[in-house]
Design a protein around this motif. Structure first.
Motif, PDB file in Angstrom:
ATOM      1  N   ALA A  38       0.817  -1.216  -0.022  1.00 54.56           N
ATOM      2  CA  ALA A  38       0.081  -0.005   0.053  1.00 54.56           C
ATOM      3  C   ALA A  38       0.818   1.112   0.067  1.00 54.56           C
ATOM      4  CB  ALA A  38      -0.927  -0.048   1.364  1.00 54.56           C
ATOM      5  N   CYS A  39       1.782   1.108   0.704  1.00 53.30           N
ATOM      6  CA  CYS A  39       2.871   2.490   0.842  1.00 53.30           C
ATOM      7  C   CYS A  39       3.302   2.654  -0.722  1.00 53.30           C
ATOM      8  CB  CYS A  39       4.162   2.194   1.759  1.00 53.30           C
ATOM      9  SG  CYS A  39       3.643   2.123   3.594  1.00 53.30           S
ATOM     10  N   GLY A  40       3.959   1.436  -1.245  1.00 57.67           N
ATOM     11  CA  GLY A  40       4.433   1.689  -2.574  1.00 57.67           C
ATOM     12  C   GLY A  40       3.363   2.040  -3.592  1.00 57.67           C
ATOM     13  N   SER A  41       2.105   1.766  -3.600  1.00 60.07           N
ATOM     14  CA  SER A  41       1.075   2.200  -4.393  1.00 60.07           C
ATOM     15  C   SER A  41       0.818   3.754  -4.112  1.00 60.07           C
ATOM     16  CB  SER A  41      -0.308   1.376  -4.184  1.00 60.07           C
ATOM     17  OG  SER A  41      -1.338   1.917  -4.758  1.00 60.07           O
ATOM     18  N   LYS A  42       0.936   4.074  -2.959  1.00 61.92           N
ATOM     19  CA  LYS A  42       0.413   5.701  -2.562  1.00 61.92           C
ATOM     20  C   LYS A  42       1.650   6.463  -3.175  1.00 61.92           C
ATOM     21  CE  LYS A  42      -2.601   5.138   1.537  1.00 61.92           C
ATOM     22  NZ  LYS A  42      -3.579   6.107   1.122  1.00 61.92           N
ATOM     23  N   SER A  43       2.810   5.888  -3.195  1.00 61.37           N
ATOM     24  CA  SER A  43       4.058   6.530  -3.512  1.00 61.37           C
ATOM     25  C   SER A  43       4.053   6.859  -4.793  1.00 61.37           C
ATOM     26  CB  SER A  43       5.391   6.232  -2.886  1.00 61.37           C
ATOM     27  OG  SER A  43       5.329   6.038  -1.681  1.00 61.37           O
ATOM     28  N   VAL A  44       3.619   5.884  -5.606  1.00 62.82           N
ATOM     29  CA  VAL A  44       3.800   6.081  -7.004  1.00 62.82           C
ATOM     30  C   VAL A  44       2.252   6.718  -7.515  1.00 62.82           C
ATOM     31  CG1 VAL A  44       3.788   4.627  -9.332  1.00 62.82           C
ATOM     32  CG2 VAL A  44       4.973   3.978  -6.979  1.00 62.82           C
ATOM     33  N   TYR A  45       1.495   6.309  -7.189  1.00 60.03           N
ATOM     34  CA  TYR A  45       0.066   6.662  -7.834  1.00 60.03           C
ATOM     35  C   TYR A  45      -0.935   7.902  -6.941  1.00 60.03           C
ATOM     36  CZ  TYR A  45       0.763   2.127 -10.281  1.00 60.03           C
ATOM     37  OH  TYR A  45       1.133   1.424 -11.124  1.00 60.03           O
ATOM     38  N   ASP A  46      -1.089   8.938  -7.712  1.00 62.60           N
ATOM     39  CA  ASP A  46      -1.861   9.983  -6.911  1.00 62.60           C
ATOM     40  C   ASP A  46      -3.355   9.787  -6.875  1.00 62.60           C
ATOM     41  OD1 ASP A  46       0.593  11.168  -5.906  1.00 62.60           O
ATOM     42  OD2 ASP A  46       1.035  12.290  -8.230  1.00 62.60           O
ATOM     43  N   GLY A  47      -3.565   8.734  -7.919  1.00 63.50           N
ATOM     44  CA  GLY A  47      -5.376   8.684  -8.352  1.00 63.50           C
ATOM     45  C   GLY A  47      -5.933   8.122  -7.084  1.00 63.50           C
ATOM     46  N   VAL A  77      -4.368   3.403   7.510  1.00 59.22           N
ATOM     47  CA  VAL A  77      -4.197   4.882   7.629  1.00 59.22           C
ATOM     48  C   VAL A  77      -2.499   5.111   7.485  1.00 59.22           C
ATOM     49  CG1 VAL A  77      -4.025   6.656   9.333  1.00 59.22           C
ATOM     50  CG2 VAL A  77      -5.803   5.266   9.301  1.00 59.22           C
ATOM     51  N   ILE A  78      -2.503   5.735   6.321  1.00 54.88           N
ATOM     52  CA  ILE A  78      -0.911   6.027   5.887  1.00 54.88           C
ATOM     53  C   ILE A  78      -0.716   7.521   5.560  1.00 54.88           C
ATOM     54  CG2 ILE A  78       1.036   5.229   4.223  1.00 54.88           C
ATOM     55  CD1 ILE A  78      -0.174   2.391   3.867  1.00 54.88           C
ATOM     56  N   ASP A  79      -0.217   8.143   6.422  1.00 55.41           N
ATOM     57  CA  ASP A  79      -0.061   9.612   6.056  1.00 55.41           C
ATOM     58  C   ASP A  79       1.068   9.915   5.294  1.00 55.41           C
ATOM     59  OD1 ASP A  79      -2.604  10.288   7.271  1.00 55.41           O
ATOM     60  OD2 ASP A  79      -1.410  10.283   9.302  1.00 55.41           O
ATOM     61  N   ASP A  80       2.137   9.217   5.512  1.00 52.31           N
ATOM     62  CA  ASP A  80       3.457   9.457   4.895  1.00 52.31           C
ATOM     63  C   ASP A  80       3.971   8.133   4.395  1.00 52.31           C
ATOM     64  OD1 ASP A  80       6.166   9.766   4.220  1.00 52.31           O
ATOM     65  OD2 ASP A  80       6.224  11.528   5.663  1.00 52.31           O
ATOM     66  N   PRO A  81       3.722   7.779   3.091  1.00 54.05           N
ATOM     67  CA  PRO A  81       4.127   6.432   2.601  1.00 54.05           C
ATOM     68  C   PRO A  81       5.381   6.105   2.869  1.00 54.05           C
ATOM     69  CG  PRO A  81       2.628   7.436   0.998  1.00 54.05           C
ATOM     70  CD  PRO A  81       3.019   8.350   2.259  1.00 54.05           C
ATOM     71  N   GLN A  82       6.540   6.937   2.630  1.00 55.16           N
ATOM     72  CA  GLN A  82       7.890   6.673   2.732  1.00 55.16           C
ATOM     73  C   GLN A  82       8.357   6.419   3.984  1.00 55.16           C
ATOM     74  OE1 GLN A  82       9.777  10.101   0.829  1.00 55.16           O
ATOM     75  NE2 GLN A  82       9.888   8.925  -1.364  1.00 55.16           N
ATOM     76  N   GLU A  83       7.747   7.206   4.886  1.00 56.29           N
ATOM     77  CA  GLU A  83       8.330   6.892   6.364  1.00 56.29           C
ATOM     78  C   GLU A  83       7.628   5.615   6.956  1.00 56.29           C
ATOM     79  OE1 GLU A  83      10.367   8.447   8.526  1.00 56.29           O
ATOM     80  OE2 GLU A  83      11.058   9.406   7.044  1.00 56.29           O
ATOM     81  N   THR A  84       6.409   5.408   6.654  1.00 57.52           N
ATOM     82  CA  THR A  84       5.720   4.231   7.019  1.00 57.52           C
ATOM     83  C   THR A  84       6.422   2.973   6.411  1.00 57.52           C
ATOM     84  OG1 THR A  84       3.706   5.402   6.906  1.00 57.52           O
ATOM     85  CG2 THR A  84       3.574   3.060   7.169  1.00 57.52           C
ATOM     86  N   TYR A  85       6.852   3.013   5.268  1.00 52.17           N
ATOM     87  CA  TYR A  85       7.583   2.048   4.303  1.00 52.17           C
ATOM     88  C   TYR A  85       8.795   1.664   5.297  1.00 52.17           C
ATOM     89  CZ  TYR A  85       9.473  -1.000   0.806  1.00 52.17           C
ATOM     90  OH  TYR A  85      10.093  -2.088   0.343  1.00 52.17           O
ATOM     91  N   LYS A  86       9.753   2.656   5.591  1.00 50.74           N
ATOM     92  CA  LYS A  86      10.883   2.592   6.504  1.00 50.74           C
ATOM     93  C   LYS A  86      10.699   1.926   7.882  1.00 50.74           C
ATOM     94  CE  LYS A  86      13.326   6.806   4.654  1.00 50.74           C
ATOM     95  NZ  LYS A  86      13.689   8.147   5.339  1.00 50.74           N
TER      96      LYS A  86
END
Length: 833
Positions: A749-758, A768-777
């Motif tokens: 889901a973090c990867g999807s949110k980071s790549v797609y804005d749609g 609940v993912i407010d910051d995909p990059q921090e959550t992925y880390k």
């Protein structure tokens, strides 16, 4: 209580919901109805009893029981008893679940058919046997083979009618033989040491010329050794059966020697079992947990990630918040998280961070903290842990009175009994509500500091987010302290340890009406009467529709949400912590006084530990808490009595026997905790009693001789916050391991949110993912830490599998086990049970 296993601690606990029974067979008389109660037993030791439900064949109990299991056990059993007019209890049926089968029913409601209870099936304990087949030359010079059977000892035999005087009967069973021999009776012990040898003639060898005997296989297969354990009784009904073991002689193999421990089993007497549901059935929800806790250094990576959660921006990317996202129920995550953060003193910043984030996501101030979010579940759990004494000080006295007096308080005209008066009932209810309301609103100074700090943070965040709503600073706090703390405790006092059992239906109705009124009084809603669907409740609430009640609530909320810390020691009223009947040994205060055992009512407050002849009478003895130097178990051999402990004082030790192992542990724990900060606490003690002029443990003759054994480890002085940080981290690891698939999906889901804005994919919308990059880390670090712990657990299981010896004292042979043992012997390897 933990069991140590080579640097690893094993904890067992069980949480049980006893629902209801149905289709109980009617009483054989004109009345037909029964008065039934249910007990919870570890093997045959009763550790909990529900209240008695009168005049019913489908009794509803609705009771919860939780305990840390302090010893090994084979069965978790439930018995339904009927109490007749003469107050004699007879068993109707039982449910016995083997320890290894508990996981089958984990966390699910299940109807169990009741099985018959008979003396021949009520067994527990184990026996150590040694068998040796050898050649013997008779007086006439003939060589024959004899079986030497050595009965060494037994452990954990049941106590029958208050005693255990066991002996063993040994028989060699075959097609044409059944000769029996008996050991001596061992008096007053359920761990008898027999060490007696019996000889039985077996078979002739196939060939007298062979140097090594070779017993005829067909004959050996038909032979078995039978060992029966009996309790020698003086009653006219004869000796009581304690259990049996049957050992087929083929276990001797080629070596002709066999040495093993066996679980005692019920007698195989060919009784036909009753049909399902003939005795009725019992609805249970059982959650059995076994935690294998490694030394603390194993948990450092995961624990460090968790404890940093309050400082991660945004907090939704933190390790703790992620746990709440992947667990099926928020409550699963909240319990270990709260206990861990409380243990390390970081609960306030963590709750402040997740509450602040939730408030910022809330659009309407009227819906603040209304959902079952991680924040609300964590604050609920914190209040339950930190506020238990607070509830006892405020609510317990009046709850006890309500449950004892049974005053009629029904105000619904439809439910009113013919003998009751509506106005009288309203007045009874109004007085109860007034008293509880006053007790609560005057208790601000008693509110635990940690709760005040949390409420201060909630108030500030809510007021900052909804500046146009002047009441939000109050409703943010009242939604917890009234709605989720006081109101539920009034409604179900048994769940908050204010009462031992669920109240009877009439009292439960009274508590429901009080709880609804108190909840509304504390809500500070704009239109109070509109909160009630029932017109009779709206009319009743008019009694309290005065400004003084709203002012009292606001003053109380202001006080408990202040950042100032109140000194708890200013509270002079003693807090009652635990009470109940136990048996104590007279302390021999007089030189010629008898040191016999007597049943007494014990009472513990935060000021003193006392005992009384009966409940409500004056104290026969009072021990100030500051005089308690240590509280430790007493070795069973001291008085040949189980579940004993000692309260050590400057001049003597008080020896006490609890009713069961769970109760003994509870008393030891709470007495230790409340006396933990005493300056003169001992570092060593005597694990056995001082009898006949010397200590049984170290044989020292002086009764003032210093202890010979180190005292058990210290516990935190704060009774509520006694938490094992490593155990809670282990539980969190187990949750992450269970929900590993959701952790991986959250990474996706973090990867999807980071790549797609749609538009968000539906399968990821639950997170609940407010910051995909921090959550992925964070997810990557969590998964790595969990996988490392998983490898350590697997290695432990492999090592234990290799080291486990089937038939050892720790792993006796039980039913359905002989083939496993034979296979183990033939493969010359070890098997885990």
């Amino acid at each position: 209580m933990a069991v140590e296993e080579e640097g690893l601690r094993v904890f067992q606990s069980v949480k049980i919901k006893i629902g209801e029974a149905k289709n109980i067979p009617p009483y054989p008389g004109p009345n037909k109805m029964r008065d039934c109660y249910c007990t919870v037993n570890l093997d045959q030791e009763e550790v909990f009893r529900t209240k008695t439900i009168e005049k019913s064949l489908c009794p509803f109990y609705g009771e919860d029981f939780y305990c840390e299991i302090p010893r090994s056990f084979r069965h978790l059993s439930f018995y339904i008893f009927d109490r007749d007019v003469f107050r004699r209890d007879s068993s109707i049926g039982k449910v016995a679940v083997k320890k290894e089968d508990l996981q089958k029913y984990h966390g699910k409601d299940h109807w169990f058919p009741l099985q018959p209870v008979c003396a021949d099936s009520e067994v527990q304990g184990k026996v150590h046997l040694e068998l040796r087949l050898s050649e013997v030359i008779t007086d006439s010079g003939v060589i024959c083979h004899k079986l030497a059977t050595r009965v060494l000892e037994c452990q954990d035999l049941p106590i029958v009618n208050g005693q255990c005087d066991p002996y063993a009967a040994v028989s060699l069973l075959g097609p044409s033989r059944s000769e029996a021999k008996k050991t001596k009776v061992k008096r007053k012990t359920n761990n008898p040491q027999f060490d007696e040898v019996f000889f039985f003639e077996v078979t002739k060898p196939l060939s007298y010329t062979k140097r090594h005997f070779d017993v005829e296989e067909d004959d050996v297969d038909k032979l078995a050794l039978k060992v029966d354990l009996w309790n020698a009784s003086n009653l006219k009904f004869g000796d009581e059966f304690l259990g049996e073991v049957r050992v087929p002689l083929k276990v001797l193999g080629q070596s002709g020697v066999h040495d093993a421990w066996y679980f005692l089993l019920p007698r195989d007497n060919g009784n036909k079992s009753l049909k399902a549901d003939e005795l009725g059935s019992l609805r249970l929800n059982i959650v059995y947990t076994e935690d294998h806790v490694f030394p603390t250094e194993h948990y450092n990576p995961l624990r460090d990630l968790l404890l940093q959660s309050a400082h991660i921006e945004p907090v939704s990317a933190s390790t703790a918040h992620i746990l709440g996202e992947v667990c099926r129920e928020k409550q699963e995550a909240a319990v270990p998280l709260v206990r861990l953060f409380l243990h390390y003193g970081k609960i306030v910043p963590f709750l402040s961070a997740i509450a602040h984030a939730e408030i910022n996501r809330t659009q309407d101030p009227n819906t603040i903290f209304r959902g079952n979010s991680l924040t609300s579940k964590c604050i609920d759990e914190t209040m339950k842990l930190a506020g238990m004494h607070y509830l006892r000080v405020t609510l317990k006295p009046i709850i006890d009175e309500i449950c004892t007096d049974h005053k009629p308080c029904e105000i619904d005209p439809v439910k009113l009994k013919e003998s009751e008066n509506l106005d009288t009932n309203r007045e009874n209810l109004r007085q109860y509500v007034d008293r509880i309301f006053n007790v609560i609103t005057c208790s601000g100074v008693s509110c635990p500091t940690v709760m005040c700090d949390i409420f201060f943070s909630l108030r500030e965040s809510a007021a900052s987010r909804f500046q146009v709503d002047p009441d939000v600073r109050y409703t943010a706090v009242s939604s917890f302290i009234f709605l989720r703390f006081f109101a539920p405790a009034i409604l179900s006092p048994n769940l908050f340890h204010l009462r031992p059992h669920h109240p009877d239906p009439c009292t439960s109705r009274t508590l429901t009406l009080i709880s609804k009124t108190i909840q509304t009084l504390g809500s500070l809603a704009k239109s109070k009467s509109a909160n009630f669907k029932e017109s009779y409740m709206a009319a009743f609430y008019d009694y309290f529709n005065e400004q003084k009640y709203a002012d009292a609530v606001k003053n109380f909320l202001d006080l408990i949400s202040s950042s100032a810390r109140w000194d708890q020691k200013s509270i002079e009223t003693p807090i009652m912590l635990k009470e109940g009947f136990m048996i104590k040994r007279a302390q021999g205060r007089n030189r010629f006084g008898l040191k016999n055992f007597k049943k007494r009512w014990f009472r513990l407050t935060n000021h003193e530990f006392t005992y009384h002849k009966t409940k409500g009478e004056g104290a026969l003895c009072s021990i100030p808490i500051e005089n308690i130097l240590a509280v430790e178990r007493l070795e069973e051999e001291s008085f040949k009595m189980k579940n004993m402990f000692q309260v050590i004082q400057p001049e003597r030790a008080l020896y006490i026997q609890a009713n069961n192992c769970v109760e003994a542990r509870d008393w030891i724990d709470i007495l230790t905790k409340v006396s933990q900060c005493n300056r003169k606490r001992l570092s060593t003690y005597h694990p056995s009693a001082y009898l006949n002029g010397h200590w049984l443990c170290c044989k020292m003759s002086a009764d003032t001789a210093p202890g010979c054994t180190p005292c058990t480890g210290g516990l935190p002085a704060n009774i509520q916050l006694d938490v094992d940080g490593d155990r809670e981290t282990e539980r969190i690891y187990s949750l992450y391991s269970t929900y590993m698939a959701k952790l991986v999906k959250m990474q996706e889901a973090c990867g999807s949110k980071s790549v797609y804005d749609g538009p968000e994919q539906e399968e990821y919308s639950t997170f609940v993912i407010d910051d995909p990059q921090e959550t992925y880390k964070t997810l990557r670090l969590v998964i790595s830490a969990v996988q490392t712990l998983e490898q350590q657990h697997m290695q432990y299981k492999r090592d234990k599998f290799r080291k486990t010896k089937y038939g050892s004292q720790e792993h006796p042979i039980g039913d359905q086990s002989f083939q496993c043992y034979i296979r183990q012997q033939s493969e010359s390897s070890t098997y885990s049970i």
